[in-house]
Design a protein around this motif. Sequence first.
Motif, PDB file in Angstrom:
ATOM      1  N   ASN A 182      63.985  36.706  28.844  1.00  0.00           N
ATOM      2  CA  ASN A 182      63.807  38.131  29.103  1.00  0.00           C
ATOM      3  C   ASN A 182      63.646  38.864  27.771  1.00  0.00           C
ATOM      4  N   LEU A 183      62.411  39.205  27.436  1.00  0.00           N
ATOM      5  CA  LEU A 183      62.103  39.899  26.186  1.00  0.00           C
ATOM      6  C   LEU A 183      61.869  41.396  26.408  1.00  0.00           C
ATOM      7  N   ALA A 184      62.232  41.877  27.586  1.00  0.00           N
ATOM      8  CA  ALA A 184      62.066  43.298  27.877  1.00  0.00           C
ATOM      9  C   ALA A 184      63.106  44.122  27.122  1.00  0.00           C
ATOM     10  N   GLU A 185      62.843  45.412  27.012  1.00  0.00           N
ATOM     11  CA  GLU A 185      63.771  46.338  26.360  1.00  0.00           C
ATOM     12  C   GLU A 185      63.557  47.724  26.942  1.00  0.00           C
ATOM     13  N   GLY A 186      64.649  48.440  27.151  1.00  0.00           N
ATOM     14  CA  GLY A 186      64.541  49.774  27.700  1.00  0.00           C
ATOM     15  C   GLY A 186      63.665  50.675  26.840  1.00  0.00           C
ATOM     16  N   GLY A 187      62.670  51.310  27.461  1.00  0.00           N
ATOM     17  CA  GLY A 187      61.788  52.211  26.737  1.00  0.00           C
ATOM     18  C   GLY A 187      60.564  51.562  26.127  1.00  0.00           C
ATOM     19  N   TYR A 188      60.473  50.238  26.138  1.00  0.00           N
ATOM     20  CA  TYR A 188      59.319  49.583  25.523  1.00  0.00           C
ATOM     21  C   TYR A 188      58.043  49.880  26.316  1.00  0.00           C
ATOM     22  N   ASN A 189      56.940  50.005  25.578  1.00  0.00           N
ATOM     23  CA  ASN A 189      55.638  50.124  26.218  1.00  0.00           C
ATOM     24  C   ASN A 189      54.776  48.933  25.802  1.00  0.00           C
ATOM     25  N   THR A 190      53.522  48.943  26.248  1.00  0.00           N
ATOM     26  CA  THR A 190      52.658  47.782  26.030  1.00  0.00           C
ATOM     27  C   THR A 190      52.439  47.492  24.553  1.00  0.00           C
ATOM     28  N   THR A 191      52.389  48.517  23.723  1.00  0.00           N
ATOM     29  CA  THR A 191      52.192  48.315  22.287  1.00  0.00           C
ATOM     30  C   THR A 191      53.321  47.486  21.694  1.00  0.00           C
TER      31      THR A 191
ATOM     32  N   ASN B 139      56.489  53.721  31.020  1.00  0.00           N
ATOM     33  CA  ASN B 139      56.677  54.014  29.596  1.00  0.00           C
ATOM     34  C   ASN B 139      55.357  54.244  28.874  1.00  0.00           C
ATOM     35  N   ASP B 140      54.294  53.568  29.296  1.00  0.00           N
ATOM     36  CA  ASP B 140      52.990  53.799  28.671  1.00  0.00           C
ATOM     37  C   ASP B 140      52.511  55.224  28.943  1.00  0.00           C
ATOM     38  N   ALA B 141      52.696  55.682  30.181  1.00  0.00           N
ATOM     39  CA  ALA B 141      52.289  57.040  30.521  1.00  0.00           C
ATOM     40  C   ALA B 141      53.202  58.074  29.867  1.00  0.00           C
ATOM     41  N   ALA B 142      54.510  57.811  29.894  1.00  0.00           N
ATOM     42  CA  ALA B 142      55.475  58.789  29.379  1.00  0.00           C
ATOM     43  C   ALA B 142      55.354  58.976  27.867  1.00  0.00           C
ATOM     44  N   THR B 143      55.211  57.894  27.114  1.00  0.00           N
ATOM     45  CA  THR B 143      55.080  58.031  25.662  1.00  0.00           C
ATOM     46  C   THR B 143      53.782  58.736  25.288  1.00  0.00           C
ATOM     47  N   THR B 144      52.745  58.541  26.080  1.00  0.00           N
ATOM     48  CA  THR B 144      51.487  59.244  25.828  1.00  0.00           C
ATOM     49  C   THR B 144      51.650  60.745  26.058  1.00  0.00           C
ATOM     50  N   LEU B 145      52.392  61.109  27.099  1.00  0.00           N
ATOM     51  CA  LEU B 145      52.641  62.525  27.362  1.00  0.00           C
ATOM     52  C   LEU B 145      53.489  63.156  26.255  1.00  0.00           C
ATOM     53  N   VAL B 146      54.472  62.405  25.755  1.00  0.00           N
ATOM     54  CA  VAL B 146      55.372  62.930  24.729  1.00  0.00           C
ATOM     55  C   VAL B 146      54.660  63.090  23.385  1.00  0.00           C
ATOM     56  N   THR B 147      53.887  62.083  22.986  1.00  0.00           N
ATOM     57  CA  THR B 147      53.260  62.077  21.656  1.00  0.00           C
ATOM     58  C   THR B 147      51.824  62.599  21.649  1.00  0.00           C
ATOM     59  N   ARG B 148      51.255  62.818  22.838  1.00  0.00           N
ATOM     60  CA  ARG B 148      49.894  63.353  22.980  1.00  0.00           C
ATOM     61  C   ARG B 148      48.798  62.364  22.635  1.00  0.00           C
ATOM     62  N   SER B 149      49.145  61.093  22.416  1.00  0.00           N
ATOM     63  CA  SER B 149      48.128  60.070  22.195  1.00  0.00           C
ATOM     64  C   SER B 149      48.720  58.717  22.557  1.00  0.00           C
ATOM     65  N   PRO B 150      47.903  57.763  23.019  1.00  0.00           N
ATOM     66  CA  PRO B 150      48.426  56.468  23.456  1.00  0.00           C
ATOM     67  C   PRO B 150      48.837  55.577  22.298  1.00  0.00           C
ATOM     68  N   GLY B 151      49.695  54.618  22.598  1.00  0.00           N
ATOM     69  CA  GLY B 151      50.068  53.604  21.618  1.00  0.00           C
ATOM     70  C   GLY B 151      51.308  53.898  20.824  1.00  0.00           C
ATOM     71  N   HIS B 152      51.937  55.056  21.022  1.00  0.00           N
ATOM     72  CA  HIS B 152      53.136  55.403  20.267  1.00  0.00           C
ATOM     73  C   HIS B 152      54.390  54.979  21.034  1.00  0.00           C
TER      74      HIS B 152
END
Length: 224
Positions: free
Chosen positions: A152-161, A187-200
């Motif tokens: 299990n390599l998952a982590e709370g808050g992790y996104n695809t990046t 998390n991919d959608a939420a981080t994009t909304l927070v930072t205004r660009s994908p991948g963060h």
Amino acid sequence: MPRLVVRLLRGLRDSWLIFGVALALFAAAEGAYRLKLAMSRTTVATEGQQPGHPYAGQAWYADFYQSLNRRHALLDPFLGYRQAPLASRYINIDSAGHRVTPQPTPPSGAPRILLFGGSAMWGLTSRDSATIAALLVPALAARGVGEREVVNLAEGGYNTTQEAAALLLELASGRPVTAVVFFNGYNDAATTLVTRSPGHTYSERDARPLNDIGRRGFAATVLG
């Protein structure tokens, strides 16, 4: 006694008093901060165990929730953060920062099945024995899948990046991998909304002030 010596002694006395008062103020501020932090943690734990919570009536939940609040993250140069090791009855995190998946000890060099995702895959509301990774172990055995290790390599808050970087690090280790599973979306959608660009990542906002410490000048750093 010469006046110079008297003035020197008085200066030392006054300096010691000033230092003592300053130290007392710092200690009081630190104590107030720690008290507030402890009270906030207690409040969070109590709210999580309200009668309306889906697991409130389960005998294991109170201990589980206390362990959940004991977690703390460590900075990671590639992934942003990982969980610090933790040993408890229902939540265990190994020295690499990975959630422990109960399973028979695989033989050395056994192929691995790597699971990536955020809090849902990590098991934010689940004991070690009830995470997606843990439930996958008997499901594979029932289907006759040979000896393998579920990681299990998952982590709370992790996104695809972050997960892509984690996968590259795992592949670089040279250990055999049978399959890779990603479970993403929120998390991919939420981080994009927070930072205004994908991948963060969520952790960028907290990491930047730490990175800036020492770059501002002595007085600005102390005031900060």
